[in-house]
Design a protein around this motif. Structure first.
Motif, PDB file in Angstrom:
ATOM      1  N   ASN B 113       0.847  -1.195   0.000  1.00 42.61           N
ATOM      2  CA  ASN B 113       0.000   0.000   0.000  1.00 42.61           C
ATOM      3  C   ASN B 113       0.879   1.240   0.000  1.00 42.61           C
ATOM      4  O   ASN B 113       0.791   2.071   0.891  1.00 42.61           O
ATOM      5  CB  ASN B 113      -0.938  -0.009   1.216  1.00 42.61           C
ATOM      6  CG  ASN B 113      -1.949   1.126   1.168  1.00 42.61           C
ATOM      7  OD1 ASN B 113      -2.351   1.558   0.089  1.00 42.61           O
ATOM      8  ND2 ASN B 113      -2.351   1.609   2.332  1.00 42.61           N
ATOM      9  N   SER B 114       1.706   1.338  -1.016  1.00 42.25           N
ATOM     10  CA  SER B 114       2.660   2.443  -1.077  1.00 42.25           C
ATOM     11  C   SER B 114       2.303   3.369  -2.229  1.00 42.25           C
ATOM     12  O   SER B 114       1.927   2.917  -3.313  1.00 42.25           O
ATOM     13  CB  SER B 114       4.084   1.922  -1.293  1.00 42.25           C
ATOM     14  OG  SER B 114       4.492   1.145  -0.196  1.00 42.25           O
ATOM     15  N   LYS B 115       2.487   4.639  -1.987  1.00 43.76           N
ATOM     16  CA  LYS B 115       2.175   5.627  -3.024  1.00 43.76           C
ATOM     17  C   LYS B 115       3.032   5.417  -4.264  1.00 43.76           C
ATOM     18  O   LYS B 115       2.550   5.515  -5.382  1.00 43.76           O
ATOM     19  CB  LYS B 115       2.400   7.033  -2.457  1.00 43.76           C
ATOM     20  CG  LYS B 115       2.009   8.154  -3.388  1.00 43.76           C
ATOM     21  CD  LYS B 115       2.299   9.502  -2.751  1.00 43.76           C
ATOM     22  CE  LYS B 115       1.898  10.646  -3.670  1.00 43.76           C
ATOM     23  NZ  LYS B 115       2.318  11.945  -3.111  1.00 43.76           N
ATOM     24  N   ARG B 116       4.329   5.107  -4.067  1.00 42.64           N
ATOM     25  CA  ARG B 116       5.217   5.022  -5.226  1.00 42.64           C
ATOM     26  C   ARG B 116       4.858   3.853  -6.145  1.00 42.64           C
ATOM     27  O   ARG B 116       5.223   3.840  -7.308  1.00 42.64           O
ATOM     28  CB  ARG B 116       6.675   4.918  -4.783  1.00 42.64           C
ATOM     29  CG  ARG B 116       7.060   3.625  -4.121  1.00 42.64           C
ATOM     30  CD  ARG B 116       8.541   3.610  -3.785  1.00 42.64           C
ATOM     31  NE  ARG B 116       8.884   2.443  -2.987  1.00 42.64           N
ATOM     32  CZ  ARG B 116      10.093   2.220  -2.494  1.00 42.64           C
ATOM     33  NH1 ARG B 116      11.074   3.072  -2.723  1.00 42.64           N
ATOM     34  NH2 ARG B 116      10.338   1.144  -1.766  1.00 42.64           N
ATOM     35  N   SER B 117       4.181   2.855  -5.599  1.00 44.04           N
ATOM     36  CA  SER B 117       3.775   1.728  -6.441  1.00 44.04           C
ATOM     37  C   SER B 117       2.251   1.700  -6.598  1.00 44.04           C
ATOM     38  O   SER B 117       1.638   0.639  -6.694  1.00 44.04           O
ATOM     39  CB  SER B 117       4.297   0.412  -5.867  1.00 44.04           C
ATOM     40  OG  SER B 117       3.929   0.258  -4.518  1.00 44.04           O
ATOM     41  N   ALA B 118       1.663   2.886  -6.636  1.00 41.81           N
ATOM     42  CA  ALA B 118       0.236   3.052  -6.967  1.00 41.81           C
ATOM     43  C   ALA B 118      -0.680   2.278  -6.008  1.00 41.81           C
ATOM     44  O   ALA B 118      -1.766   1.859  -6.390  1.00 41.81           O
ATOM     45  CB  ALA B 118      -0.045   2.655  -8.413  1.00 41.81           C
ATOM     46  N   TYR B 119      -0.225   2.100  -4.778  1.00 43.02           N
ATOM     47  CA  TYR B 119      -1.036   1.492  -3.709  1.00 43.02           C
ATOM     48  C   TYR B 119      -1.470   0.051  -4.033  1.00 43.02           C
ATOM     49  O   TYR B 119      -2.462  -0.431  -3.507  1.00 43.02           O
ATOM     50  CB  TYR B 119      -2.263   2.351  -3.396  1.00 43.02           C
ATOM     51  CG  TYR B 119      -1.933   3.762  -3.011  1.00 43.02           C
ATOM     52  CD1 TYR B 119      -1.484   4.073  -1.736  1.00 43.02           C
ATOM     53  CD2 TYR B 119      -2.033   4.801  -3.936  1.00 43.02           C
ATOM     54  CE1 TYR B 119      -1.156   5.374  -1.385  1.00 43.02           C
ATOM     55  CE2 TYR B 119      -1.710   6.109  -3.587  1.00 43.02           C
ATOM     56  CZ  TYR B 119      -1.273   6.388  -2.312  1.00 43.02           C
ATOM     57  OH  TYR B 119      -0.950   7.672  -1.974  1.00 43.02           O
ATOM     58  N   ILE B 120      -0.746  -0.593  -4.897  1.00 42.11           N
ATOM     59  CA  ILE B 120      -1.134  -1.955  -5.288  1.00 42.11           C
ATOM     60  C   ILE B 120      -0.673  -2.954  -4.228  1.00 42.11           C
ATOM     61  O   ILE B 120       0.451  -2.871  -3.725  1.00 42.11           O
ATOM     62  CB  ILE B 120      -0.548  -2.297  -6.664  1.00 42.11           C
ATOM     63  CG1 ILE B 120      -1.284  -1.476  -7.734  1.00 42.11           C
ATOM     64  CG2 ILE B 120      -0.631  -3.785  -6.956  1.00 42.11           C
ATOM     65  CD1 ILE B 120      -0.732  -1.625  -9.120  1.00 42.11           C
ATOM     66  N   ASP B 121      -1.539  -3.881  -3.900  1.00 46.44           N
ATOM     67  CA  ASP B 121      -1.220  -4.953  -2.959  1.00 46.44           C
ATOM     68  C   ASP B 121      -0.492  -6.045  -3.731  1.00 46.44           C
ATOM     69  O   ASP B 121      -1.095  -6.967  -4.271  1.00 46.44           O
ATOM     70  CB  ASP B 121      -2.516  -5.486  -2.330  1.00 46.44           C
ATOM     71  CG  ASP B 121      -2.245  -6.550  -1.274  1.00 46.44           C
ATOM     72  OD1 ASP B 121      -1.108  -7.068  -1.209  1.00 46.44           O
ATOM     73  OD2 ASP B 121      -3.187  -6.880  -0.532  1.00 46.44           O
ATOM     74  N   MET B 122       0.824  -5.922  -3.770  1.00 44.02           N
ATOM     75  CA  MET B 122       1.612  -6.833  -4.611  1.00 44.02           C
ATOM     76  C   MET B 122       1.555  -8.270  -4.117  1.00 44.02           C
ATOM     77  O   MET B 122       1.603  -9.208  -4.917  1.00 44.02           O
ATOM     78  CB  MET B 122       3.070  -6.368  -4.648  1.00 44.02           C
ATOM     79  CG  MET B 122       3.249  -5.030  -5.295  1.00 44.02           C
ATOM     80  SD  MET B 122       4.986  -4.590  -5.434  1.00 44.02           S
ATOM     81  CE  MET B 122       4.791  -2.948  -6.106  1.00 44.02           C
ATOM     82  N   LEU B 123       1.462  -8.445  -2.826  1.00 45.25           N
ATOM     83  CA  LEU B 123       1.406  -9.810  -2.308  1.00 45.25           C
ATOM     84  C   LEU B 123       0.155 -10.509  -2.823  1.00 45.25           C
ATOM     85  O   LEU B 123       0.209 -11.645  -3.324  1.00 45.25           O
ATOM     86  CB  LEU B 123       1.432  -9.803  -0.779  1.00 45.25           C
ATOM     87  CG  LEU B 123       1.311 -11.176  -0.121  1.00 45.25           C
ATOM     88  CD1 LEU B 123       2.416 -12.112  -0.597  1.00 45.25           C
ATOM     89  CD2 LEU B 123       1.353 -11.054   1.397  1.00 45.25           C
TER      90      LEU B 123
END
Lengths: 303, 393
Positions: B113-123
């Motif tokens: 949930n990071s701004k730099r990665s567009a808040y995508i839940d990568m897990l």
């Protein structure tokens, strides 16, 4: 020690933020001292439709400088932001109707340096990209998200009723018009700061608010305020554009021309927060709104 | 005060006392349970044979940024990615993960949930797009906003994904840096050891005591006060008291003890451009020696070689990708080893240990054959995945 440092930082930031929305006295806790009789300063409500009389003025550390041109026309600017975001607002007494004094506001700001210059002038390197590599190589603009030159016009109106006890209603709208380059990336955090820069990041910001200011002692006023903000659409994923805020404040007259103001600002907004929800031992993520409170503090001088 | 004013004040007071979120995770714990997630659709791997041959991968995936030049790497100014950029990179990461077909996958620098990665839940994305079924997330950097170049909200961590059920997950705090001012320190990344217990059974089989432990680590990169060395020692102490058979993987930010080159790497800038905050401090490869002495490395030091040319086959990191050049005009290439796999009991299947450095490289299949990689690890992260087949009872 860590929390003390952090606390000092937050107080400074939130007070400046809460009194410096765009270029107008439109802030969450904005202070516009209506002064016609400085010796009874505390009997006048701030952030209302009142204006300084012709030739009179008022200014705070974080609050704007407002100068009365005539009894019906005043000009306003934030001296602290004058280099980082040159700004000016005109306030004009339009009419009196049903006991309400109605003032219209129009202004302009150019917050380029606030976003593109490093400290102490601007917030590049903190809230906005510093673009050091692009600056060094002079050919790396492709990876630099430096905001362009953005003009921020705004319009608003405030209507106030009462003298000792003043109730005001305010509406306003500000837009960000790129003169070159692109809008800045939204902050999406620290709600007051997010709202300040909203026209330059989301494209626009609107507000409707109500404030009641109460004279409780000859030298003391208390106030309560509630506002609803909307901003332009965010990038994907879409966040809620709505921010609710409330402010409780107290003004204490220290001397004939000096007023100490303090209070607490509350904001409720979508800052992309999430919380974990567990079901059968496994977690999922759920979006939640963020509620914060921010201290505000200022000294306002009215000679 | 009239009734309207009373209600207003009461509502504000209620507001003050509810719903506040901390500015950052201060990690006031020594260890605590970590959340476990699962894929939207589970794929039963079946119960493994006895002994089990577990395919294990550790990979620092650089928060789905692939080779986008981020500002702190000092080769670009990127601070935030668009959703489309992150999703495209995650699709490629997921495809390569499925090519490697791991049973246990340790990921570093994964964001949820990071701004730099567009808040995508990568897990969750990687669980849903690969054959992995379960994932434990070990948060190491949780700040509402990081006031550095507009970085904003940050939630980064490490993860252990598994085809088999994860029954327990633990986040263990690591030593913190002491060479930063209090404000920087508060919002800076904290390091953690992630531990997960994996039950070696099919999804429809009855619960069993046949378990292994997996550890994922990612130590400090930029300290000048010995923090990384303390963290590496702590990792050693932690894993060597483990009672289950275990595998340890991750980005140690440290060279192997016999590394031929220890400084002057080709992806370092010669001119001063960026902050000293992200300058590479001297490596101390000797701190890795106990892991090679007392555990079973996926690549032995004898296999690693002694010359830089021989060791290049096992390099796992380069700040620059093959499509970028350094100040001398040389394209980026893997230039040092920072990522490792170690096991306790059991053994690595003979010469199964590998670093998957580039497309077309053969990767071992479950049937004993090999197949060339379709995805290109050089262009998916600044780290290469490390791979091995661990045989365990």
């Amino acid at each position: 020690m860590r929390m003390l440092t952090l606390s000092v930082f937050i107080v400074a930031l939130s007070t400046l933020s809460a009194t410096a929305l765009s270029a107008a006295p439109v802030s969450l806790a904005a202070d516009v001292t209506a002064v016609t009789q400085p010796s009874v300063l505390a009997s006048y409500a701030r952030d209302s439709a009142s204006q300084p009389g012709a030739g009179q003025w008022t200014v705070g550390i974080f609050n704007p400088l407002e100068i009365g041109i005539t009894d019906d026309l005043s000009v306003l600017t934030h001296p602290l932001l004058i280099l980082a975001s040159p700004n000016v607002t005109l306030r004009y007494h339009v009419t009196d109707v049903a006991g309400f004094r109605v003032v219209a506001e129009a202004g302009l700001a150019l917050p380029r340096l606030a976003m593109a210059a490093p400290l102490p002038l601007g917030l590049a390197g903190w809230f906005f990209p510093a673009c050091k590599v692009s600056t060094h190589e002079q050919n790396g603009e492709g990876t630099c998200d430096r905001p362009g030159w953005i003009l921020v016009p705004h319009l608003g109106a405030v209507a106030s009723f009462g003298t000792d006890h003043v109730t005001s209603v305010r509406v306003e709208f500000a837009a960000g018009l790129p003169l070159s380059g692109q809008l800045a990336r939204p902050l999406e955090h620290i709600a007051p700061a997010d709202l300040i820069f909203a026209p330059s990041t989301y494209g626009w910001r609107s507000k409707i608010g109500v404030r009641h200011d109460h004279l409780v002692l000859p030298r003391v006023r208390i106030s309560a305020e509630a506002n609803l903000y909307a901003v332009g659409a965010s990038e994907e994923p879409i966040r809620s554009p709505w921010t609710l805020s409330g402010h409780l404040g107290v003004d204490v007259q220290l001397s004939a021309g000096l007023r100490l103001t303090g209070g607490v600002l509350l904001t409720n907004s979508d800052q992309r927060a999430q919380e974990l929800v567990y079901k059968a031992g496994y977690a999922t993520r759920k979006s939640v709104r963020s509620t914060d409170f921010w201290p505000t503090l200022d000294l306002i001088w009215t000679p | 005060m009239n009734i309207v004013s009373r209600i207003f004040v009461f509502a504000l007071m209620l507001w003050i006392t509810t719903g506040c979120e901390w500015l950052y995770d201060a990690q006031d714990f020594s260890s605590e349970p970590a959340p476990i997630f699962r894929a939207a659709t589970l794929t039963d791997p079946g119960t493994p044979s006895q002994p089990a041959q577990l395919r294990v991968v550790a990979w620092n995936i650089k928060y789905g940024a692939a080779r986008i030049p981020f500002w702190f790497d000092c080769w670009g100014d990127k601070v935030q990615m668009s959703r489309q950029e992150v999703e495209a990179n995650l699709d490629k990461l997921a495809a390569l993960i499925d090519e490697m077909d791991p049973d246990i996958l340790m990921l570093e620098e994964i964001e949820v949930n990071s701004k730099r990665s567009a808040y995508i839940d990568m897990l969750q994305v990687l669980l849903d797009k690969t054959s992995m079924n379960y994932g434990a997330y070990f948060e190491s950097w949780d700040s509402r906003w990081v006031a550095a170049d507009g970085l904003g909200r940050m939630n980064l961590g490490n993860a252990i994904l598994s085809r088999y059920p994860i029954t327990d997950a633990l986040r263990i705090k690591q030593a913190e840096r002491s060479d930063q001012d209090p404000l920087t320190s508060a919002f800076y990344i904290k390091r953690v050891i992630g531990r997960a217990e994996v039950e070696l059974r099919g999804l429809t089989a009855a619960p069993t005591e046949r378990k292994v432990a997996a550890f994922v680590v990612h130590t400090e990169a930029y300290d000048n006060d010995g923090t990384k060395q303390k963290q590496i020692q702590q990792i050693y102490d932690e894993v060597t008291k483990e009672t289950l058979p275990y595998v340890l993987g991750g980005d140690f930010n440290e060279l192997p003890p016999t590394a031929a080159r220890k400084q002057d790497f080709p992806d370092e800038r010669q001119s001063a451009v960026c902050s000293e905050d992200f300058a590479q401090p001297p490596y101390t490869p000797e701190v890795m020696q106990p892991f090679f002495d007392d555990l079973q490395p996926w690549i032995s030091l004898s296999r690693y070689g002694t010359s830089e040319a021989a060791q290049a086959r096992w390099f796992t990191h380069s700040v620059l990708g093959p499509d970028e050049t350094n100040e001398a005009g040389e394209p980026g290439r893997w230039n040092r080893t920072l990522d490792y796999l170690f096991a306790s009991k059991g053994k690595w299947v003979y010469e199964s240990g590998d670093v998957l450095q580039r497309a077309a490289q053969p990767v071992a299949q479950r049937d004993g054959s090999t197949a060339p990689l379709v995805g290109d690890p050089q262009r998916l992260s600044d780290h290469a995945p490390v791979f091995g087949i661990w045989e365990v009872q």
